[in-house]
Scaffold this active site. Structure first.
Site, PDB file in Angstrom:
ATOM      1  CG  HIS A  30      98.770  27.602 114.615  1.00 40.94           C
ATOM      2  ND1 HIS A  30      97.645  27.339 113.801  1.00 40.94           N
ATOM      3  CD2 HIS A  30      98.959  25.838 114.230  1.00 40.94           C
ATOM      4  CE1 HIS A  30      97.633  26.965 112.497  1.00 40.94           C
ATOM      5  NE2 HIS A  30      98.385  25.484 112.884  1.00 40.94           N
ATOM      6  NE  ARG A  90      92.600  21.943 103.926  1.00 40.29           N
ATOM      7  CZ  ARG A  90      93.319  20.745 104.859  1.00 40.29           C
ATOM      8  NH1 ARG A  90      93.631  20.877 106.101  1.00 40.29           N
ATOM      9  NH2 ARG A  90      94.164  20.693 103.687  1.00 40.29           N
TER      10      ARG A  90
END
Ligand code: PAF
Length: 303
Positions: free
Chosen positions: A46, A196
Site C-alpha cells: 500500500h 491476509r
C-alpha cells in the site's frame, strides 16, 4: 493530514483543497487528485501505491474501507485485520493529505438497490471461485470515484484481475479516471505482500513460498524455451505448488491480459501478446493470490 468519515465533509474539504491548489498554481492541467483505495491494514505494498500517488498527484486521498459487499457469506469480512491507528501513522508518513474512513452505514445507507456489474472477465479466475466478489469491488470503487472524483486511481498488480476489471469498467462507463497499475511488492523471500499474510502460521507462511517459487520457475522456463506451451506452464506451476503439503489449488492458470481468455493446452506462448500467469492457493483457511505478467515472451514483472 485530515481524517474524514462522511461523504459530505470529504466533498467540502476537497473543494477547499482544489480551490487552494488552483490559486497556488497556474498549471493548465488543473489540480490532480490521486485516490488510493484500500481496505486498510496497510503494508509496504500500500505504501508503494501512496508513493506513486504522491509523485503523480497534487492531492492524495487514501480510502480505508473494509467493503462488506465484496465478501461472500463464508468469507473473512468479520475477521479481516483492522488497525486504524497504525494505518493513520503509515498514511501520515507517506504524505497523504486526506484519509477517508467511512462507516458501512455511510457508504451503504439502506435501502440500496444499485450495483455495478462487469461481465465476462469477472466470471473467470477469482470471479469463478468468489461469486459476487467483483460486483462488490466495482460497486464500491465506482462509489469512491463518484465521491472523490479523482483524476488518477492507484491499484496494486497483485490483484491483476481487479485491475483488468476496473479498467474495463472505467472504459465502458466513460469514467474520467486514469487507472494506474503499480507493481507487486514482495518480502525478501519472495512472498507477495498481503494483509491476509497475518493469518498464516510460521509453518504455512514457509509453505506459501511455493507460490513465488512456482512463478520464478515459469519465468526461467519461458526464458529458456521459446516453444513453451500453456500445458508446460500449468505443469510447472502445479509441480511446484504440490511441494507444499497443505496447499490446495484454486487455480494455477495462464490467460491473456487484460482480456483474461484462457490459453488452450497446446498453444505456444509466443503466439500471444501480454499474458498473465495467475495463482490462487489455499494454505489452511488462508487463500493467497500471486501472479506474473509476460509480454511477447519477455517477463515484465520479476518475482
Ligand atoms: O484491493 C482492495 O483492497 C479492494 O478490493 C478495494 C479496491 C479497496 C475495493 O474495496
Amino acid at each position: 493530514m485530515k481524517v474524514i468519515r462522511t461523504i459530505a465533509e470529504l466533498r467540502q474539504e476537497l473543494n477547499i483543497m482544489r480551490k487552494n491548489h488552483n490559486n497556488d498554481t497556474s498549471d493548465s492541467r488543473g489540480v490532480v487528485v490521486g485516490l488510493v483505495p484500500t481496505m486498510g491494514y496497510l503494508h509496504r505494498g500500500h505504501a508503494s501505491l501512496m508513493q506513486a500517488a504522491r509523485q503523480q498527484s497534487d492531492i492524495v486521498v487514501l480510502s480505508i474501507f473494509v467493503n462488506p459487499i465484496q465478501f461472500g457469506p463464508n468469507e473473512d469480512f468479520d475477521s479481516y485485520p483492522r488497525d486504524e491507528e497504525r494505518d493513520l501513522a503509515v498514511a501520515r508518513a507517506e504524505g497523504v493529505d486526506i484519509v477517508f474512513s467511512p462507516s458501512v452505514e455511510e457508504m451503504y445507507p439502506q435501502p440500496t438497490q444499485t450495483t455495478i456489474t462487469v461481465s465476462g472477465i469477472t466470471e473467470r479466475l477469482c470471479g469463478a471461485s468468489r461469486p459476487g466478489h467483483f460486483n462488490g469491488v466495482t460497486t464500491v470503487v465506482s462509489k469512491l470515484f463518484n465521491i472523490v472524483q479523482p483524476q488518477k486511481a492507484f491499484f496494486g498488480m497483485k490483484d491483476a484481475q481487479q485491475v483488468a476489471v476496473i479498467q474495463q469498467m472505467v472504459h465502458d462507463l466513460n469514467m474520467p479516471v486514469d487507472v494506474v497499475p503499480c507493481p507487486i511488492v514482495r518480502e525478501e523471500d519472495g512472498l507477495a505482500l498481503s494483509s491476509r499474510n497475518v493469518y498464516l502460521s510460521s509453518e504455512l507462511r514457509q509453505e506459501a513460498l511455493v507460490l513465488s517459487q512456482a512463478l520464478r520457475a515459469v519465468q526461467e522456463a519461458v526464458a529458456s524455451n521459446t516453444a513453451i506451451t500453456a500445458k508446460d506452464i500449468r505443469h510447472i506451476l502445479r509441480e511446484h505448488i504440490s511441494q507444499s503439503v497443505h496447499a490446495v489449488i484454486d487455480y494455477a492458470e495462464i490467460q491473456s491480459f487484460p482480456s483474461l481468455e484462457p490459453l488452450a493446452d497446446d498453444e505456444e506462448l509466443k503466439a500471444y501478446g501480454d499474458l498473465l500467469i495467475a495463482l490462487a492457493v489455499k494454505f489452511g483457511k488462508t487463500r493467497l493470490i500471486d501472479n506474473i505478467r509476460i509480454q511477447k515472451m519477455e517477463v515484465l514483472s520479476r518475482v
